[in-house]
Design a protein around this motif. Structure first.
Motif, short mmCIF file in Angstrom:
data_model
loop_
_atom_site.label_atom_id
_atom_site.label_comp_id
_atom_site.label_asym_id
_atom_site.label_seq_id
_atom_site.Cartn_x
_atom_site.Cartn_y
_atom_site.Cartn_z
N THR A 301 40.34 30.54 37.23
CA THR A 301 41.48 30.54 38.16
C THR A 301 42.37 31.76 37.93
OG1 THR A 301 42.77 29.09 36.68
CG2 THR A 301 41.51 28.03 38.47
N GLY A 302 42.38 32.30 36.72
CA GLY A 302 43.13 33.54 36.50
C GLY A 302 42.57 34.67 37.35
N TRP A 303 41.26 34.76 37.42
CA TRP A 303 40.62 35.78 38.25
C TRP A 303 40.86 35.49 39.74
CZ3 TRP A 303 36.69 35.29 41.93
CH2 TRP A 303 36.13 36.50 42.38
N LEU A 304 40.75 34.23 40.14
CA LEU A 304 40.93 33.88 41.55
C LEU A 304 42.37 34.13 42.00
CD1 LEU A 304 39.77 32.73 44.16
CD2 LEU A 304 40.22 30.42 43.28
N PHE A 305 43.33 33.93 41.10
CA PHE A 305 44.72 34.22 41.44
C PHE A 305 44.89 35.68 41.86
CE2 PHE A 305 48.91 35.74 39.81
CZ PHE A 305 49.72 35.10 40.74
N GLU A 306 44.28 36.58 41.14
CA GLU A 306 44.37 38.00 41.47
C GLU A 306 43.69 38.29 42.80
OE1 GLU A 306 46.20 40.09 39.89
OE2 GLU A 306 46.70 38.70 38.25
N GLY A 313 48.68 38.29 49.68
CA GLY A 313 50.02 38.67 49.26
C GLY A 313 50.72 37.53 48.55
N ASP A 314 52.02 37.42 48.69
CA ASP A 314 52.80 36.38 48.01
C ASP A 314 52.57 35.03 48.68
OD1 ASP A 314 54.60 34.89 46.59
OD2 ASP A 314 56.38 35.74 47.55
N PHE A 315 52.12 34.05 47.90
CA PHE A 315 51.94 32.70 48.46
C PHE A 315 52.70 31.66 47.64
CE2 PHE A 315 48.09 34.05 46.17
CZ PHE A 315 48.04 33.14 45.12
N GLY A 316 53.78 32.10 46.99
CA GLY A 316 54.70 31.16 46.39
C GLY A 316 54.43 30.80 44.95
N ILE A 317 53.44 31.41 44.31
CA ILE A 317 53.14 31.13 42.91
C ILE A 317 53.24 32.44 42.13
CG2 ILE A 317 51.38 30.34 41.28
CD1 ILE A 317 50.45 28.37 43.35
N ALA A 318 53.99 32.40 41.02
CA ALA A 318 54.36 33.64 40.34
C ALA A 318 53.28 34.21 39.43
CB ALA A 318 55.64 33.42 39.53
N ASP A 319 52.50 33.33 38.80
CA ASP A 319 51.57 33.84 37.78
C ASP A 319 50.33 32.96 37.68
OD1 ASP A 319 52.35 31.53 36.32
OD2 ASP A 319 53.93 32.64 35.29
N ALA A 320 49.40 33.40 36.83
CA ALA A 320 48.12 32.71 36.69
C ALA A 320 48.26 31.30 36.14
CB ALA A 320 47.18 33.54 35.80
N ASP A 321 49.23 31.09 35.23
CA ASP A 321 49.43 29.74 34.69
C ASP A 321 49.88 28.78 35.77
OD1 ASP A 321 48.68 30.48 32.16
OD2 ASP A 321 50.73 30.77 31.41
N GLY A 322 50.81 29.24 36.62
CA GLY A 322 51.26 28.41 37.71
C GLY A 322 50.16 28.13 38.72
N PHE A 323 49.30 29.13 38.90
CA PHE A 323 48.17 28.98 39.82
C PHE A 323 47.17 27.95 39.28
CE2 PHE A 323 44.05 30.31 41.58
CZ PHE A 323 44.35 30.37 42.92
N TYR A 324 46.88 28.02 37.99
CA TYR A 324 45.98 27.06 37.35
C TYR A 324 46.49 25.64 37.53
CZ TYR A 324 43.76 24.56 33.40
OH TYR A 324 43.09 23.65 32.61
N ALA A 325 47.79 25.44 37.34
CA ALA A 325 48.37 24.11 37.52
C ALA A 325 48.29 23.67 38.98
CB ALA A 325 49.82 24.11 37.04
N ALA A 326 48.50 24.62 39.92
CA ALA A 326 48.45 24.28 41.34
C ALA A 326 47.04 23.88 41.77
CB ALA A 326 48.94 25.47 42.17
N VAL A 327 46.05 24.61 41.28
CA VAL A 327 44.66 24.31 41.61
C VAL A 327 44.28 22.91 41.13
CG1 VAL A 327 42.27 24.89 40.99
CG2 VAL A 327 43.85 26.69 41.72
N ASN A 328 44.86 22.49 40.01
CA ASN A 328 44.52 21.20 39.41
C ASN A 328 45.61 20.14 39.61
OD1 ASN A 328 41.87 21.65 37.82
ND2 ASN A 328 43.12 23.44 37.29
N LYS A 329 46.43 20.35 40.62
CA LYS A 329 47.53 19.44 40.91
C LYS A 329 47.02 18.04 41.22
CE LYS A 329 51.56 19.12 43.98
NZ LYS A 329 52.25 19.77 45.13
#
Length: 489
Positions: A301-306, A313-329
């Protein structure tokens, strides 16, 4: 030509015709005009009549009496030909033909009823499908349990009681984990809209990233994502939602798991009984490990975030950690295919119990909607808001796939076992996934499981690959560790 050679030639022609039938089904889901449903039902019925006649042809029985295998592969080919022949011999040809026609037509009626939120419009044809499947089940069971005969079509040598025992062992820990997670604050999700053409462009990149061969496959859109075909023609579908790109991306990764399994089977098995995945549970183990343990892991998910940041562009998530949590919400929802890992199997258990009751005659079709809605409230704590989020959401029952649903959870169980072995075999797995490099993981799965096709029995191939007898414990331990870390339990 030996009896074995003659038998294999006949089996290859039958398999080729089966692929043509499968392509008709793919077309019906992706490109067929709506007004063609009745004619397509007749076409499916006609080809099923030809297939049934070939599968039950007395020549097959005669050749099986004298055919001799020279090695393990040949013995497995004979085993599967005999299995299909004995099954076909139990089902009357007229019943097989009628089932093909009715289920093809029922699929179209289900789709319309789902769009119209009209359960009553679907129930008459579902009643017909259930009656036909009970008749087929009685023929196959030969005095045994109807539902077991149906499960055996998708997960050979597995019974409803065995599945129920696994589910009973899983349920308490899943319910407890779900309860503890939902007490915590949910991670922030993505915001904004995501252009659907851009989703499809990135989703094709994801398919290739996970090893899907686009020279022998394609990605299209469908209401219900699925994989179709085998060998040199394996097709997958996905769907898009302008506010939920994960639906598209993870449906694609999931179906790529199915597709890669078929593409990676040893070429010598092409268009033979061994040239397909050995069971739906093993098939699902591939789609689930691609989607969840690999695709939803912190490293990938770190790679997918990039990648997503570059495309959208900006979709409301600041970093890879936040993205990982969002993917697994983990959050409340109605749809099985959109469910998080914690709750997914609870959706399957609901369907397993209802379809088993339908086949056993303990539940009538007219009672299905109320039974679904009552069970959903009991399991999830809130009411179904509309039929498309309830008993009309899945295509399976309209096309007669009774006994199929539990294989999804069996696939999760198998994936848990495989992931433990994969991590041991590829110590730098996370380092590779963080760069979007999946080949070490997918090659391990190909070498240890996918290439064998139907050579080994389902549980046997899982045990050979993972080094352990199938057990729900690795899956449950993985889920508890992963979501405890994400939610700070």
């Amino acid at each position: 030509m030996t009896a074995f050679d003659e038998l294999m030639g006949f089996a290859r022609e039958t398999a080729a015709l089966g692929e043509i039938s499968g392509r008709l089904g793919w077309d019906q889901e992706t490109m067929m005009p709506r007004g063609s449903a009745a004619q397509r039902g007749q076409e499916m019925s006609a080809i099923e009549a030809v297939l049934h006649a070939r599968r039950s042809d007395p020549r097959v029985g005669e050749l099986l009496e004298t055919a001799q295998a020279s090695d393990e592969v040949g013995a497995a080919q004979l085993r599967e030909i005999r299995r299909a022949y004995e099954r076909a011999g139990k089902v009357p040809a007229d019943l097989a033909k009628t089932l093909a026609r009715v289920t093809s037509e029922a699929q179209g009626k289900w789709a319309q009823a789902r769009a119209d939120e009209d359960v009553a419009a679907f129930l008459p044809v579902l009643e017909e499908v259930v009656a036909l499947k009970r008749e087929e089940g009685a023929a196959l069971a030969n005095g045994g349990t109807l539902y077991d005969a149906m499960v055996d079509d998708y997960e050979p040598n597995t019974t409803g009681d065995e599945i129920a025992t696994i589910f009973e062992a899983m349920r308490p820990r899943l319910v407890n984990l779900r309860s503890r997670v939902l007490e915590k604050a949910a991670p922030k999700g993505v915001t904004g809209t995501f252009d659907e053409s851009k989703q499809m462009k990135l989703t094709r990149k994801l398919a290739k990233t996970f090893g899907y061969d686009m020279n022998r496959g394609r990605v299209d859109k469908a209401v219900h994502p699925f994989s179709s075909g085998s060998g040199q023609d394996v097709r997958i579908t996905t769907r898009t939602n302008p506010t939920d790109p994960f639906n598209c991306f993870y449906s694609t990764i999931h179906e790529v798991g199915h597709g890669c399994y078929e593409q990676n089977i040893d070429d010598q098995y092409l268009l033979t009984p061994l040239g397909r995945g050995v069971s739906m549970g093993v098939h699902e183990s591939q789609s689930r490990i691609y989607e969840n343990q690999l695709g939803r892991g912190r490293a990938f998910t770190g790679w997918l975030f990039e990648e997503m940041s570059e495309v959208f562009g900006d979709f409301g998530i600041a970093d890879a950690d936040g993205f990982y949590a969002a993917v697994n919400k983990v959050n409340n929802g109605y749809i099985r295919t959109e469910a998080d890992e914690v709750q997914y199997n609870l959706h399957i258990m609901l369907r397993f119990d209802l379809e088993r009751a339908l086949m056993q005659g303990d539940l009538q079709v007219s009672e299905l909607e109320a039974a679904w809605n009552d069970r959903f409230v009991a399991d999830f704590g809130y009411a179904v808001d509309k039929p498309s989020n309830g008993c009309l959401q899945d295509v399976h029952w309209s096309v007669g796939l009774f006994g199929y649903f539990p294989t999804y959870s069996l696939g999760n169980v198998y994936a848990g076992c495989l992931f433990e072995a994969l991590k041991s075999s590829v110590p730098d797995l996370d380092a590779q996934l963080s760069k979007g490099e999946t080949s070490a993981a997918t090659s391990w799965l190909s070498d240890n499981l996918q290439r064998y096709g139907g050579l080994y029995a389902p549980r046997e191939v899982i045990e050979k690959a993972s080094g352990m007898a199938p057990s729900e414990l690795p899956l449950l331990n993985y889920l508890e560790a992963k979501f405890s870390e994400i939610y700070g339990l």
